[in-house]
Scaffold this motif. Structure first.
Motif, PDB file in Angstrom:
ATOM      1  N   GLU A  37       1.359  -1.391  -0.047  1.00 24.41           N
ATOM      2  CA  GLU A  37      -0.007   0.168   0.486  1.00 24.41           C
ATOM      3  C   GLU A  37       1.016   1.610   0.014  1.00 24.41           C
ATOM      4  N   ALA A  40       2.519   1.869  -3.589  1.00 25.04           N
ATOM      5  CA  ALA A  40       1.180   2.143  -4.411  1.00 25.04           C
ATOM      6  C   ALA A  40       1.094   3.955  -4.292  1.00 25.04           C
ATOM      7  N   LYS A  44       1.164   6.736  -6.553  1.00 22.50           N
ATOM      8  CA  LYS A  44       0.113   7.751  -7.004  1.00 22.50           C
ATOM      9  C   LYS A  44       0.560   9.069  -7.050  1.00 22.50           C
ATOM     10  N   LYS A  70      -1.646  -7.586  -7.083  1.00 26.46           N
ATOM     11  CA  LYS A  70      -2.387  -6.447  -6.788  1.00 26.46           C
ATOM     12  C   LYS A  70      -3.218  -5.899  -7.810  1.00 26.46           C
ATOM     13  N   PHE A  71      -1.861  -5.327  -8.355  1.00 26.71           N
ATOM     14  CA  PHE A  71      -1.462  -3.476  -8.932  1.00 26.71           C
ATOM     15  C   PHE A  71      -0.757  -4.149 -10.670  1.00 26.71           C
ATOM     16  N   PRO A  76      -1.223   4.331 -12.094  1.00 25.60           N
ATOM     17  CA  PRO A  76      -1.558   3.524 -11.265  1.00 25.60           C
ATOM     18  C   PRO A  76      -3.726   3.713 -11.740  1.00 25.60           C
ATOM     19  N   TRP A  79      -5.384   1.209 -11.662  1.00 30.59           N
ATOM     20  CA  TRP A  79      -5.586   0.167 -11.024  1.00 30.59           C
ATOM     21  C   TRP A  79      -6.521  -0.833 -10.993  1.00 30.59           C
ATOM     22  N   ASP A  80      -7.838   0.078 -10.698  1.00 29.83           N
ATOM     23  CA  ASP A  80      -9.004  -0.432 -10.549  1.00 29.83           C
ATOM     24  C   ASP A  80      -9.377  -1.471 -11.521  1.00 29.83           C
ATOM     25  N   GLU A  83      -7.751  -5.347 -10.950  1.00 29.86           N
ATOM     26  CA  GLU A  83      -7.717  -6.199 -10.107  1.00 29.86           C
ATOM     27  C   GLU A  83      -8.438  -7.660 -10.496  1.00 29.86           C
ATOM     28  N   ALA A  85      -4.270  -7.949 -11.150  1.00 31.77           N
ATOM     29  CA  ALA A  85      -3.427  -8.219 -12.332  1.00 31.77           C
ATOM     30  C   ALA A  85      -2.579  -9.051 -12.915  1.00 31.77           C
TER      31      ALA A  85
END
Length: 113
Positions: A37, A40, A44, A70-71, A76, A79-80, A83, A85
């Motif tokens: 995190e 990340a 970002k 995860k990413f 960035p 990324w959503d 997921e 990835a």
């Protein structure tokens, strides 16, 4: 970027590479989540980030593999959508390509996913 622990003599070189955020990874499971995190958040903000092992060993490579799960390798803003990835196998293979075969704790990556 991932590496061995930097020394104070490395600071100016790391700064010139844009690696302003330095994060020490340890073997504690909750630490892997926190470090992923932190990486990340740094990315970002548009900051370069150096992850290094606080105790030597496989921690930075393991964090890299978990981050890839995860990413992924995207930016960035994507990324959503991505997921998850990468699968564990893909992420471990990529991380080992960067850090070497023994530089990733595959069991810990599987627990992360």
């Amino acid at each position: 970027a991932i590496s061995a622990s930097p020394t104070p003599a490395d600071s100016s070189a790391l700064e010139s590479l844009g690696l302003r955020t330095h994060i020490a990874a340890s073997e504690e499971k909750h630490s892997v989540n926190a470090v992923v995190e932190q990486v990340a958040e740094a990315l970002k903000r548009g900051e370069g980030c150096l992850v290094h092992c606080s105790e030597g060993g496989v921690h930075s490579g393991t964090v890299l593999a978990c981050f890839l799960c995860k990413f992924g390798l995207g930016i960035p803003e994507e990324w959503d959508v991505q997921e998850p990835a990468h699968s564990v196998d893909e992420a471990v293979e990529l991380a080992r390509g960067f850090r070497g075969h023994s530089a990733v704790d595959e069991k810990q990556v599987r627990e992360f996913e």
